[in-house]
Design an enzyme around this catalytic site. Structure first.
Site: not given
Ligand code: COA
Length: 433
Positions: A217-219, A240, A338
């Protein structure tokens, strides 16, 4: 070639001339992220502000480079539909200027085709080749379905768009009008890997056997996972989103795709997002192919690979193993994308595993990402019935096959130590421990 060149000249218009063709009450659709049309929808938004143009709907996914079309003053004139939010669309979703349709990514083409039914498809494409083909570039995803569905097809030729192989081309004879709009593609910068993510990456590496096919995934965590795979052999990629770290895995020889059951020798994806270095790597590279998402993310296709390992992330998980990846409580953040496609695909794969990897806390350690119950309003993305491995910097919890009590214990063991006592107390209170 002369024939296609002549046709090109005949179909070539300015961005504004194409935008003028759009009437009120029209549904338009754009591809995902880096292949989204930019010049045409922005020119329509300009028109909508000045002229009596109403009820234009713009469908997009993970919109990145458009700006003007998100202007709140366009409400009622130019509104949005999406199945996956980005920084651009989050506020519009909250303000009800963007309708959100929940959908597994592999089913989005069907949603566009059967429910939303766009009249217009516009996209950014690569320059035309000598046989009259434009590559759909880094956002193949839903394009082929939209080409089939829409009544009019407009393309923005962008010299920055790489020519990518696969089911990733559109012929000039299928296009109604062309404009030229050359701007650099959106980039995802490579962030340094944190020490915590390195630890998580090492736990993930222990779950990945040689000859596995991987989806990342992304990140930061997926990048860290990739960086910890350099001791592996003969890995394959079926994913994906093709990302920057995959270039390094291919160039180092760790990924050679030789053991895949399907698409041997090729890395397969449905979109790509990275830096210019990655886009240059993808240009005319026969080792990487992009296919429509209804094929790439179809769980049965994913399940055809042996030892398929999917690695994704989430926002919060409860002690039952319910995973929220889309919302922060009631606030919309992204979409299922995905995630479930790959979790289901990995479950069908011989030797497959799906991993959700997270740092144990958010907001500088203030919030535990593992909680007894999900925050009120949170959406369950991956159900407790499908979840498999959860990984944090404190270890690995294998949930599949475990009872509710065993899950709660396993998750508390990998939660941040500062929250474990409270979690035990809460788990007892809700009668699962
Ligand atoms: N409570 C409060 N805030 C939270 C939190 C929680 N439990 N978990 C994360 N956050 C906040 C983070 O602090 C961050 O805030 P900021 O932007 O102000 O710094 C924001 O939410 C994003 O969190 P982060 O951990 O940086 O996200 P990420 O970039 O690692 O993405 C998902 C995580 C889950 C959002 C991302 O993986 C996603 O969209 N997943 C669904 C789609 C997917 O899995 N696709 C798969 C194929 S690519």
């Amino acid at each position: 070639m002369i024939k296609w060149r002549k046709m090109y000249e005949e179909k070539l218009l300015s961005v504004e001339e194409i935008a003028k063709k759009i009437k009120s009450n029209t549904v338009c659709a754009s591809p995902i992220a880096g292949s989204e049309a930019i010049g045409i929808p922005e020119a329509i938004a300009d028109r909508a502000l000045k002229e009596n143009l109403i009820n234009i709907k713009h469908c997009s996914l993970l919109s990145m480079k458009t700006k003007k079309i998100w202007n709140p003053e366009l409400d009622g004139k130019f509104n949005h539909i999406t199945c996956f939010a980005s920084a651009n669309s989050r506020k519009a979703i909250w303000d009800k200027r963007c309708e959100f349709i929940p959908s597994f990514y592999h089913e989005i083409p069907k949603v566009w085709e059967e429910t939303v039914k766009p009249d217009i498809f516009y996209a950014t494409v690569s320059p035309m080749d000598e046989h009259g083909y434009f590559s759909l570039g880094i956002g193949v995803s839903t394009c082929q379905t939209l080409i089939k569905t829409a009544q009019k097809i407009y393309v923005e030729v962008n010299n920055y768009m790489p020519r990518i192989h696969g089911d990733s081309f559109i012929h000039i004879s299928e296009v109604d009008a062309i404009c030229e709009f050359h701007i650099p593609l959106p980039e995802l910068p490579v962030e340094p890997i944190s020490d915590t993510d390195k630890i998580i990456g090492n736990y993930i590496a222990e779950l990945v056997p040689n000859e596995a096919t991987i989806q990342l995934g992304i990140g930061g965590i997926p990048n860290a996972a990739a960086a910890s795979l350099y001791a592996k052999k003969d890995l394959g990629i079926h994913t994906e989103m093709f990302t920057e770290c995959m270039v390094d895995l291919i160039e180092s020889g760790v990924v050679n795709n030789t053991k895949k059951n399907i698409h041997k020798g090729k890395s397969i994806a449905t979109l790509a997002l990275g830096t210019k270095r990655m886009y240059d790597f993808l240009n005319d590279n026969v080792g990487v192919e992009l296919y429509p998402v209804n094929y790439v993310n179809e769980p049965d296709v994913i399940g055809m690979h042996d030892n398929f390992i999917s690695i994704n992330s989430c926002i919060e998980i409860d002690l039952f193993g319910q995973v929220c990846s889309e919302t922060l409580g009631l606030r919309h953040f992204s979409g299922v994308g995905g995630q479930v496609d790959y979790i289901r695909g990995a479950a069908k794969s011989n030797g497959g595993k799906s991993i959700i990897a997270i740092q144990s806390t958010a907001k500088n350690g203030e919030i535990s990402k593992i909680n007894s119950l999900l925050t009120e309003g949170s959406i369950v993305t991956t159900t407790r019935n499908e979840v498999d491995y959860i990984v944090t910097e404190y270890g690995v919890a294998k949930l599949k096959g475990k009872s509710i009590r065993q899950r709660a214990k396993a998750l508390i063991d990998i939660a941040h130590p500062n929250f474990r006592e409270q979690l035990i107390f809460d788990a007892k209170k809700i009668n699962i421990l």
